[in-house]
Design a protein around this motif. Structure first.
Motif, PDB file in Angstrom:
ATOM      1  N   PRO A 195     -13.269  29.536  -2.909  1.00  0.00           N
ATOM      2  CA  PRO A 195     -14.703  29.525  -2.609  1.00  0.00           C
ATOM      3  C   PRO A 195     -15.277  28.130  -2.397  1.00  0.00           C
ATOM      4  CG  PRO A 195     -14.241  31.024  -4.406  1.00  0.00           C
ATOM      5  CD  PRO A 195     -12.968  30.264  -4.148  1.00  0.00           C
ATOM      6  N   ASP A 215     -16.301  32.367  -1.154  1.00  0.00           N
ATOM      7  CA  ASP A 215     -17.546  32.956  -1.672  1.00  0.00           C
ATOM      8  C   ASP A 215     -18.671  31.996  -1.310  1.00  0.00           C
ATOM      9  OD1 ASP A 215     -15.938  34.765  -3.022  1.00  0.00           O
ATOM     10  OD2 ASP A 215     -16.373  33.998  -5.026  1.00  0.00           O
ATOM     11  N   ILE A 239     -23.045  31.339  -2.148  1.00  0.00           N
ATOM     12  CA  ILE A 239     -24.323  31.746  -2.733  1.00  0.00           C
ATOM     13  C   ILE A 239     -25.409  31.253  -1.794  1.00  0.00           C
ATOM     14  CG2 ILE A 239     -25.906  31.431  -4.663  1.00  0.00           C
ATOM     15  CD1 ILE A 239     -23.505  31.085  -6.484  1.00  0.00           C
ATOM     16  N   TYR A 292     -25.062  27.543 -11.830  1.00  0.00           N
ATOM     17  CA  TYR A 292     -25.604  28.895 -11.624  1.00  0.00           C
ATOM     18  C   TYR A 292     -24.884  29.951 -12.454  1.00  0.00           C
ATOM     19  CZ  TYR A 292     -21.507  28.722  -8.614  1.00  0.00           C
ATOM     20  OH  TYR A 292     -20.237  28.527  -8.160  1.00  0.00           O
ATOM     21  N   SER A 347     -28.909  34.585  -8.120  1.00  0.00           N
ATOM     22  CA  SER A 347     -29.579  35.361  -9.162  1.00  0.00           C
ATOM     23  C   SER A 347     -29.630  34.463 -10.405  1.00  0.00           C
ATOM     24  CB  SER A 347     -28.749  36.626  -9.413  1.00  0.00           C
ATOM     25  OG  SER A 347     -29.141  37.276 -10.573  1.00  0.00           O
ATOM     26  N   ARG A 386     -20.618  21.726  -8.552  1.00  0.00           N
ATOM     27  CA  ARG A 386     -19.327  22.321  -8.255  1.00  0.00           C
ATOM     28  C   ARG A 386     -18.178  21.322  -8.427  1.00  0.00           C
ATOM     29  NH1 ARG A 386     -17.140  27.156  -8.149  1.00  0.00           N
ATOM     30  NH2 ARG A 386     -15.983  26.872  -6.225  1.00  0.00           N
ATOM     31  N   GLN A 395     -10.348  32.668 -13.514  1.00  0.00           N
ATOM     32  CA  GLN A 395     -11.571  32.213 -12.822  1.00  0.00           C
ATOM     33  C   GLN A 395     -11.239  31.001 -11.965  1.00  0.00           C
ATOM     34  OE1 GLN A 395     -14.133  33.891 -12.662  1.00  0.00           O
ATOM     35  NE2 GLN A 395     -13.917  35.266 -14.397  1.00  0.00           N
ATOM     36  N   GLN A 398     -18.805  27.945  -1.678  1.00  0.00           N
ATOM     37  CA  GLN A 398     -20.155  28.219  -2.262  1.00  0.00           C
ATOM     38  C   GLN A 398     -21.313  27.724  -1.419  1.00  0.00           C
ATOM     39  OE1 GLN A 398     -20.006  30.390  -4.471  1.00  0.00           O
ATOM     40  NE2 GLN A 398     -18.268  30.072  -5.808  1.00  0.00           N
ATOM     41  N   PHE A 455     -23.394  36.089  -1.726  1.00  0.00           N
ATOM     42  CA  PHE A 455     -24.283  36.560  -2.793  1.00  0.00           C
ATOM     43  C   PHE A 455     -25.622  35.859  -2.693  1.00  0.00           C
ATOM     44  CE2 PHE A 455     -19.892  36.436  -4.359  1.00  0.00           C
ATOM     45  CZ  PHE A 455     -19.681  37.782  -4.602  1.00  0.00           C
ATOM     46  N   LYS A 456     -26.680  36.607  -2.995  1.00  0.00           N
ATOM     47  CA  LYS A 456     -28.008  35.983  -3.122  1.00  0.00           C
ATOM     48  C   LYS A 456     -28.076  35.398  -4.523  1.00  0.00           C
ATOM     49  CE  LYS A 456     -29.755  39.935  -2.089  1.00  0.00           C
ATOM     50  NZ  LYS A 456     -30.695  41.012  -2.124  1.00  0.00           N
ATOM     51  N   VAL A 469     -22.782  38.476 -14.065  1.00  0.00           N
ATOM     52  CA  VAL A 469     -22.829  37.385 -13.085  1.00  0.00           C
ATOM     53  C   VAL A 469     -24.146  37.410 -12.301  1.00  0.00           C
ATOM     54  CG1 VAL A 469     -21.755  36.558 -10.939  1.00  0.00           C
ATOM     55  CG2 VAL A 469     -20.352  37.024 -12.914  1.00  0.00           C
ATOM     56  N   ARG A 470     -24.643  38.603 -12.008  1.00  0.00           N
ATOM     57  CA  ARG A 470     -25.938  38.719 -11.317  1.00  0.00           C
ATOM     58  C   ARG A 470     -26.814  39.747 -12.044  1.00  0.00           C
ATOM     59  NH1 ARG A 470     -22.227  37.334  -7.709  1.00  0.00           N
ATOM     60  NH2 ARG A 470     -21.250  39.355  -7.914  1.00  0.00           N
TER      61      ARG A 470
HETATM   62  N1  SAM Z   1     -14.460  31.539 -10.624  1.00  0.00           N
HETATM   63  C1  SAM Z   1     -14.736  31.871  -9.318  1.00  0.00           C
HETATM   64  C2  SAM Z   1     -15.129  30.635  -8.527  1.00  0.00           C
HETATM   65  O1  SAM Z   1     -15.286  29.588  -9.066  1.00  0.00           O
HETATM   66  O2  SAM Z   1     -15.287  30.752  -7.353  1.00  0.00           O
HETATM   67  C3  SAM Z   1     -15.763  32.949  -9.158  1.00  0.00           C
HETATM   68  C4  SAM Z   1     -16.304  33.675 -10.323  1.00  0.00           C
HETATM   69  S1  SAM Z   1     -17.784  34.602 -10.060  1.00  0.00           S
HETATM   70  C5  SAM Z   1     -17.452  35.958 -11.077  1.00  0.00           C
HETATM   71  C6  SAM Z   1     -17.661  35.251  -8.434  1.00  0.00           C
HETATM   72  C7  SAM Z   1     -18.696  34.739  -7.506  1.00  0.00           C
HETATM   73  O3  SAM Z   1     -19.967  35.155  -7.909  1.00  0.00           O
HETATM   74  C8  SAM Z   1     -18.817  33.220  -7.422  1.00  0.00           C
HETATM   75  O4  SAM Z   1     -17.860  32.653  -6.597  1.00  0.00           O
HETATM   76  C9  SAM Z   1     -20.206  33.028  -6.898  1.00  0.00           C
HETATM   77  O5  SAM Z   1     -20.202  32.986  -5.490  1.00  0.00           O
HETATM   78  C10 SAM Z   1     -20.927  34.280  -7.371  1.00  0.00           C
HETATM   79  N2  SAM Z   1     -21.904  33.971  -8.424  1.00  0.00           N
HETATM   80  C11 SAM Z   1     -21.676  33.442  -9.645  1.00  0.00           C
HETATM   81  N3  SAM Z   1     -22.855  33.274 -10.306  1.00  0.00           N
HETATM   82  C12 SAM Z   1     -23.825  33.712  -9.477  1.00  0.00           C
HETATM   83  C13 SAM Z   1     -25.259  33.786  -9.572  1.00  0.00           C
HETATM   84  N4  SAM Z   1     -25.902  33.352 -10.648  1.00  0.00           N
HETATM   85  N5  SAM Z   1     -25.934  34.300  -8.525  1.00  0.00           N
HETATM   86  C14 SAM Z   1     -25.297  34.723  -7.416  1.00  0.00           C
HETATM   87  N6  SAM Z   1     -23.973  34.670  -7.273  1.00  0.00           N
HETATM   88  C15 SAM Z   1     -23.234  34.173  -8.286  1.00  0.00           C
END
Ligand code: SAM
Ligand code: SF4
Length: 477
Positions: free
Chosen positions: A279, A319, A321, A178, A353, A293, A216, A281, A350-351, A53-54
């Motif tokens: 989330p 969550d 970003i 993302y 990525s 989204r 997810q 976001q 999260f920052k 994911v990152r």
């Molecule tokens: N399916 C969940 C959703 O839609 O909220 C989350 C799945 S993801 C594994 C968990 C979190 O990682 C996401 O909600 C997002 O905030 C973060 N995330 C996903 N891709 C990312 C990226 N490229 N850079 C930073 N954070 C990321």
């Protein structure tokens, strides 16, 4: 002669899905005579269950692989494997970067791990099994190549024997710009309700009290069988019927699929945790649009209003970003405003990525500097912590029901006249962490705890003891 026990070291990075996958891989390898070790050096087989994911999560794995290079040179029979999302994403690139890796298996092929390890041990050389990419065939064919791997369980691999994850939706079709998940975990597929219920019943019979349903987009669950459609709320009702299960949670929710029937079910069924992770976001419409989204800030507000109508006291978490492509200071401020508006119980921040292969990486430059990302991350975290701490203060003097999970991370043990006292931790029905003093026997029980202190992340309390005598009922706090 009995076969010799083999030692397995497994390290898991990433989300609850990966924790569950590791549990299942361990269960299948135990059947082959493996025992767990916590030393990669002493292990016959070392497995990394990875996340993509990152970038940071991937870097950690490549460094861990680097540290094993010498061990492999000294013991060429040691089998080193990379499983999960990074295996699916990088595939043969892993063999190029770490040629001493023996095994690469994507998340949709984990059922093959025991067989592949045995082939490698028999001298078959490097093995790789991954699923089809999202453009590598028709939908049905791609779905089949991402197999759900769920029947075997291993209670010893779970965080506690009283809690378990049950997967109900695999993959994702939302394609947020993302996110790498739809590529590495494949198309969204709901598991048949009969399979889910059989697994939950089995877990209950093994003493599991709390089940967390995973997907997810968990609330997008829908299973069609002939004329009959099982909605997510129908599934929740069915799991609720299982004797022995005391708590049911589910993560992660997609805002657009938070329908009233789900909220009504959460309100009406006592075993359902009054906690929703949904989330947002970003608090900016322009950023949400670039993220694709699929909702606006007004849509989210409408959903949140409905949560408050049905479940006025439920905890909601999110969550975020920060530093997504092109995020201006004003757009970031809109996210700060949304945290103030919704007063989330907590937020995972999260920052951004950049993930190669995503639409985000194709369409938009990753133009926010690391320094600005870090600074926005810290500001948002400070604000969220302030809100979490203030809201946790409302619990002072209140009594909450806690499912006791085990010793707290910083557990201290005191020996007192009536036995050893341990610092224990557990969670409330609204997913708040509670720390209190107790004893070993209380692990796995649901206890009333009176709260006397709180910070942003934790409530502190005492077990409420009930002395029932003639007309006497006191709460000893
Ligand atoms: N399916 C969940 C959703 O839609 O909220 C989350 C799945 S993801 C594994 C968990 C979190 O990682 C996401 O909600 C997002 O905030 C973060 N995330 C996903 N891709 C990312 C990226 N490229 N850079 C930073 N954070 C990321
Ligand atoms: Fe990724 Fe979006 Fe799917 Fe969540 S909903 S897994 S963030 S693509």
């Amino acid at each position: 002669m009995f076969p010799m026990t083999k030692k397995l070291y497994i390290e898991t990075v990433g989300c609850q899905m990966n924790v569950l996958d590791s549990e299942l891989v361990v269960a299948s390898l135990r059947k082959e005579g493996y025992e767990l070790t916590d030393s990669p050096q002493a292990a016959d087989t070392v497995l990394f269950n990875t996340c993509s994911v990152r970038q940071h999560a991937e870097d950690k794995i490549y460094s861990a692989l680097g540290r094993l290079k010498n061990a492999k040179q000294e013991n060429p029979d040691k089998i080193i494997g990379v499983l999960g999302c990074m295996a699916q994403k990088d595939q043969k690139l892993i063999f190029q970067r770490a040629p001493y890796v023996d095994l690469i298996v994507g998340p949709g092929q984990l059922h093959q791990v025991p067989q592949l390890i045995s082939e490698i041990a028999d001298g078959a050389g490097q093995q790789m099994e991954v699923s089809l990419g999202r453009k590598d065939g028709g939908r049905a064919e791609i779905e089949r190549s991402h197999e759900s791997f769920d029947p075997l369980r291993d209670p010893t691999m779970r965080p506690t024997p009283y809690q378990a994850y049950v997967r109900i939706v695999i993959g994702c079709d939302k394609f947020c710009t993302y996110c790498i998940v739809p590529s590495v975990r494949g198309p969204e597929q709901s598991r048949p309700p009969a399979q889910i219920l059989a697994e939950a019943r089995q877990l209950a019979s093994e003493g599991c009290k709390e089940i967390t349903l995973l997907g997810q987009t968990v609330n997008s669950y829908k299973f069609k069988e002939g004329e009959r459609t099982t909605r997510f709320s129908d599934l929740l009702n069915a799991v609720h019927e299982i004797p022995g299960i005391e708590r049911i949670k589910f993560v992660t929710n997609y805002p657009k699929d938070m329908t009233d029937d789900v909220l009504e079910t959460v309100r009406d069924l006592p075993k359902l945790a009054k906690y929703l992770h949904v989330p947002l976001q970003s608090g900016s419409d322009a950023v949400l649009d670039r993220m694709k989204r699929g909702y606006t800030t007004d849509d989210y507000r409408e959903m949140h209003d409905r949560i408050r109508e049905w479940l006025p006291r439920a905890a909601v978490s999110s969550d975020f970003i920060v530093g997504f492509c092109g995020e201006t200071e004003d757009e970031f401020q809109a996210t700060m405003d949304s945290v103030r508006e919704y007063r989330f119980k907590n937020s995972f921040i999260f920052k951004y990525s950049e993930r190669p292969g995503t639409k985000g990486a194709e369409r938009y430059p990753d133009d926010i500097t690391e320094e600005v990302k870090r600074e926005r991350n810290n500001r948002l975290l400070d604000l969220q912590n302030e809100i979490s701490e203030a809201d946790n203060q409302d619990f002072l003097g209140r009594e909450v029901e806690v499912l006791v999970e085990g010793p707290s991370k910083t557990a201290t043990r005191k020996d007192e006249a009536d036995g050893p006292v341990l610092q224990l931790t557990g969670r409330t029905m609204c997913d708040r962490i509670v720390v209190f003093e107790g004893n070993q026997r209380q692990i796995g029980e649901t206890l009333p705890i009176a709260i006397y202190d709180a910070n942003a992340h934790t409530l502190f309390g005492n077990v409420v003891t009930q002395h029932v005598g003639p007309e006497l009922f006191t709460l000893g706090v």
